[in-house]
Design a protein around this motif. Sequence first.
Motif, PDB file in Angstrom:
ATOM      1  N   PRO A 155     -18.889 -36.857  34.450  1.00 37.62           N
ATOM      2  CA  PRO A 155     -19.826 -37.691  35.187  1.00 37.62           C
ATOM      3  C   PRO A 155     -19.998 -37.186  36.617  1.00 37.62           C
ATOM      4  CG  PRO A 155     -17.698 -38.769  35.113  1.00 37.62           C
ATOM      5  CD  PRO A 155     -17.591 -37.543  34.263  1.00 37.62           C
ATOM      6  N   ILE A 159     -20.141 -39.113  39.239  1.00 40.02           N
ATOM      7  CA  ILE A 159     -19.390 -39.942  40.189  1.00 40.02           C
ATOM      8  C   ILE A 159     -18.228 -40.609  39.453  1.00 40.02           C
ATOM      9  CG2 ILE A 159     -20.818 -42.016  39.881  1.00 40.02           C
ATOM     10  CD1 ILE A 159     -20.478 -42.391  43.005  1.00 40.02           C
ATOM     11  N   GLU A 194     -15.219 -43.617  40.278  1.00 40.33           N
ATOM     12  CA  GLU A 194     -14.708 -44.599  41.236  1.00 40.33           C
ATOM     13  C   GLU A 194     -13.459 -45.239  40.654  1.00 40.33           C
ATOM     14  OE1 GLU A 194     -17.953 -47.346  41.568  1.00 40.33           O
ATOM     15  OE2 GLU A 194     -19.361 -45.690  41.739  1.00 40.33           O
ATOM     16  N   ASN A 236      -9.877 -47.843  41.670  1.00 36.91           N
ATOM     17  CA  ASN A 236      -9.001 -48.611  42.557  1.00 36.91           C
ATOM     18  C   ASN A 236      -7.602 -48.483  41.956  1.00 36.91           C
ATOM     19  OD1 ASN A 236      -7.653 -50.463  44.056  1.00 36.91           O
ATOM     20  ND2 ASN A 236      -8.979 -52.204  43.581  1.00 36.91           N
ATOM     21  N   GLY A 252     -26.351 -41.827  51.348  1.00 36.02           N
ATOM     22  CA  GLY A 252     -25.324 -41.576  50.341  1.00 36.02           C
ATOM     23  C   GLY A 252     -25.067 -40.110  50.063  1.00 36.02           C
ATOM     24  N   ASN A 254     -18.580 -36.686  42.784  1.00 38.95           N
ATOM     25  CA  ASN A 254     -17.938 -37.428  43.872  1.00 38.95           C
ATOM     26  C   ASN A 254     -16.830 -38.341  43.354  1.00 38.95           C
ATOM     27  OD1 ASN A 254     -19.639 -36.314  45.851  1.00 38.95           O
ATOM     28  ND2 ASN A 254     -21.272 -37.711  45.212  1.00 38.95           N
ATOM     29  N   ARG A 277      -8.356 -49.856  38.343  1.00 38.93           N
ATOM     30  CA  ARG A 277      -9.687 -50.183  37.831  1.00 38.93           C
ATOM     31  C   ARG A 277     -10.513 -48.925  37.950  1.00 38.93           C
ATOM     32  NH1 ARG A 277     -13.181 -54.091  40.550  1.00 38.93           N
ATOM     33  NH2 ARG A 277     -12.143 -53.387  42.444  1.00 38.93           N
ATOM     34  N   LEU A 278     -11.239 -48.579  36.901  1.00 35.31           N
ATOM     35  CA  LEU A 278     -11.997 -47.322  36.918  1.00 35.31           C
ATOM     36  C   LEU A 278     -13.465 -47.578  36.632  1.00 35.31           C
ATOM     37  CD1 LEU A 278      -9.678 -45.130  34.655  1.00 35.31           C
ATOM     38  CD2 LEU A 278      -9.541 -45.420  37.115  1.00 35.31           C
ATOM     39  N   ARG A 279     -14.303 -46.776  37.245  1.00 34.58           N
ATOM     40  CA  ARG A 279     -15.730 -46.761  36.925  1.00 34.58           C
ATOM     41  C   ARG A 279     -16.179 -45.324  37.048  1.00 34.58           C
ATOM     42  NH1 ARG A 279     -17.454 -51.942  40.439  1.00 34.58           N
ATOM     43  NH2 ARG A 279     -16.231 -50.812  41.960  1.00 34.58           N
ATOM     44  N   SER A 280     -16.938 -44.868  36.100  1.00 31.59           N
ATOM     45  CA  SER A 280     -17.473 -43.512  36.241  1.00 31.59           C
ATOM     46  C   SER A 280     -18.916 -43.480  35.789  1.00 31.59           C
ATOM     47  CB  SER A 280     -16.643 -42.506  35.444  1.00 31.59           C
ATOM     48  OG  SER A 280     -16.725 -42.776  34.086  1.00 31.59           O
ATOM     49  N   GLY A 281     -19.687 -42.570  36.353  1.00 30.30           N
ATOM     50  CA  GLY A 281     -21.112 -42.505  36.066  1.00 30.30           C
ATOM     51  C   GLY A 281     -21.823 -43.598  36.822  1.00 30.30           C
ATOM     52  N   PHE A 282     -23.130 -43.576  36.746  1.00 26.44           N
ATOM     53  CA  PHE A 282     -23.904 -44.596  37.430  1.00 26.44           C
ATOM     54  C   PHE A 282     -24.088 -45.764  36.486  1.00 26.44           C
ATOM     55  CE2 PHE A 282     -25.178 -40.674  39.615  1.00 26.44           C
ATOM     56  CZ  PHE A 282     -24.756 -41.028  40.881  1.00 26.44           C
ATOM     57  N   GLN A 283     -23.606 -46.929  36.920  1.00 25.57           N
ATOM     58  CA  GLN A 283     -23.572 -48.070  36.020  1.00 25.57           C
ATOM     59  C   GLN A 283     -24.953 -48.583  35.634  1.00 25.57           C
ATOM     60  OE1 GLN A 283     -21.126 -50.407  38.760  1.00 25.57           O
ATOM     61  NE2 GLN A 283     -19.807 -50.751  37.010  1.00 25.57           N
ATOM     62  N   HIS A 284     -25.820 -48.666  36.622  1.00 27.63           N
ATOM     63  CA  HIS A 284     -27.033 -49.425  36.374  1.00 27.63           C
ATOM     64  C   HIS A 284     -28.134 -48.643  35.677  1.00 27.63           C
ATOM     65  CE1 HIS A 284     -25.765 -53.021  38.474  1.00 27.63           C
ATOM     66  NE2 HIS A 284     -25.018 -52.167  39.150  1.00 27.63           N
ATOM     67  N   PRO A 293     -26.515 -34.698  31.875  1.00 28.03           N
ATOM     68  CA  PRO A 293     -25.512 -34.467  32.920  1.00 28.03           C
ATOM     69  C   PRO A 293     -26.153 -33.867  34.171  1.00 28.03           C
ATOM     70  CG  PRO A 293     -25.319 -32.800  31.228  1.00 28.03           C
ATOM     71  CD  PRO A 293     -26.361 -33.778  30.757  1.00 28.03           C
ATOM     72  N   PRO A 298     -24.381 -34.586  43.959  1.00 29.89           N
ATOM     73  CA  PRO A 298     -25.040 -35.871  43.722  1.00 29.89           C
ATOM     74  C   PRO A 298     -24.766 -36.799  44.901  1.00 29.89           C
ATOM     75  CG  PRO A 298     -23.008 -35.736  42.466  1.00 29.89           C
ATOM     76  CD  PRO A 298     -23.144 -34.433  43.186  1.00 29.89           C
ATOM     77  N   TYR A 301     -23.738 -40.478  46.394  1.00 25.80           N
ATOM     78  CA  TYR A 301     -22.858 -41.526  45.872  1.00 25.80           C
ATOM     79  C   TYR A 301     -23.538 -42.869  46.000  1.00 25.80           C
ATOM     80  CZ  TYR A 301     -21.760 -41.620  50.859  1.00 25.80           C
ATOM     81  OH  TYR A 301     -21.863 -41.658  52.233  1.00 25.80           O
TER      82      TYR A 301
END
Lengths: 321, 254
Positions: free
Chosen positions: A35, A37, A39, A41, A78, A159, B82-89, B95, B252, B254
């Motif tokens: 991916p 990006i 993120e 925590n 950004g 990122n 807690r994880l998040r990857s890629g653009f959520q919306h 790629p 990219p 952020y």
Amino acid sequence: MKPKKSITIGMILLLFPLFSPRAAEAGVLGLSLSPSIFEANIKPGKTITQVFTLKNNSAAEQTFVARVIPFTPGDALGNPSLRPNLLPEWLKYFSLSNSDIKLNEPFVLAANQSTQLILTINVPGRTGSGDLYSTLLVSSVVKDTPNVSSTMGAAIGSNLLLTISPLSHPPSLVRISDFAPTKTSFLFRYADVYLVDSLTPIYFSATAKNLGKYFVKSAGALKVEKNGANVSTQNLLANNILSNSERVLEGSPSGQLVYKPSLTSFGNYLVTLDLRNENSSSHAELTTLVLPIKITAVTTIAILVISSIIKVNKKKSDVKK
Amino acid sequence: MNFINKLYQLSRPIVAIGLIAVLAIVIFPIKTVQAADMSGSGYIIKMGTINIVSGTVGNSSVKLSTTVGQTVSGEFETTGYRLRSGFQHTATSEPFSFSLGTDAISLGSLIASTFGGANTTLTVGGAGVHGYSVKAIEDHSLQIGESQSTIPDTVCDPKEKCTPNRASPWTSTISYGFGYNMSGDDVDQNDFTDSTYFRPFANNQSNQVPVTLMGKPGRTEKATATITFQANISPTQGNGTYENSIQFIALPSY
């Protein structure tokens, strides 16, 4: 035109698309990374792993190097500003768990070959709370090509936004630092009231400032109300606002914050911008006075022109009589 | 004569209508449609918030208020992350990709006081919802091996000096150096006004930082731009193969 000649021209025209120039399908040197990006925590003392997919889109085998480079916010849109000369202690938290690929060491991918980069982030137990911003950057190694002027390398980044905290939702402090219609959207401003035309879309510019230690996502909405009744709502895009930085707020889905009055719009409209994240909020509001200025101007000019024509005609006919 | 007078009388209302139409076009110019999502529903707050800080700030035109609080933690307590990857919306299926039309450019045999050039393409795909930027930096000026003999980075025409961050016209054949022009998608056309506008590359040897060549905030499926390299040497420039290496970096937002 003779029938034979026209048939020949027709044949040529039919064949033309087959021989017309085409855009190149792929570049000589290319790569992709996903991916784009990541993120997280993380509690101090924990280890996490994220898999990135890297593909060599080049026409030939390429040598790459993967690095983790700190960045600072480059602007309010950004864009990261890479800081390769910064070598903070926390870069040691990052490593690749691949058996054959290590950070800062070259590796080879054949043409169109993909590989997975298994990035492990190991946060020591006594790490202080705060954010770490970096980019996983994969660069091609520049080949030594004789008798050329410039050899070129391509690099691509993903990122990494990390919050180190023992709390799942660490406290945040985000404020709307600027909120106003764009200069071309209003005709006149008096105190906090903006005079706008009913036929002109009103575009807004808005910026948020993160005064806290941790990055947050913008969420909320731009609302327009008249006499307490909601006229329109536009949700905000979820932009990351990094610690101690500003970020332009954007509306979903186009990116623009906009309200388009209708032909019948008239009077005072309260425009509110609410910014909310998991544990803080910020609110800004302004008033727009919507008037049918363009419609009135055209109607007035039309009446004046028509009435003057009628008057001139009447005078001429009176003179004739 | 009578017929002409009648024709004149008849034509006047038409002229008046035409005048009104012209006025209307001037006042209501036809604009490109700019789409925006406006919906009647608000957003959903899934968890309650306990405010620990609040306040109101503002100026003459905007009233601002702020609250800060702490939400209840759940899964984080057991897993520790807690994880998040890629653009959520608005996740893209494609790629993030970047390609160069070539991995080397040759300016050929340069003739003194004559511009020599070459070009290639830069292509970006799958830049997600927040946009992207492509930056570039050279390791050093064009030079022969490790020698001190260099073709300097251009400063463009002497009247308006260009810098790594600002393009300016470069048409004077007595202005020597090496630089580039950009054209195509997502290029700052206020800077690269036309094909005569050039910039020198940011130079790593001079501790400069990579400079943006193309970029765009917001979703970008695919963008292609052309970079045109240009060099001009003085009659006293020594013979030899002048070389450097240029790194193009696609990031990219952020």
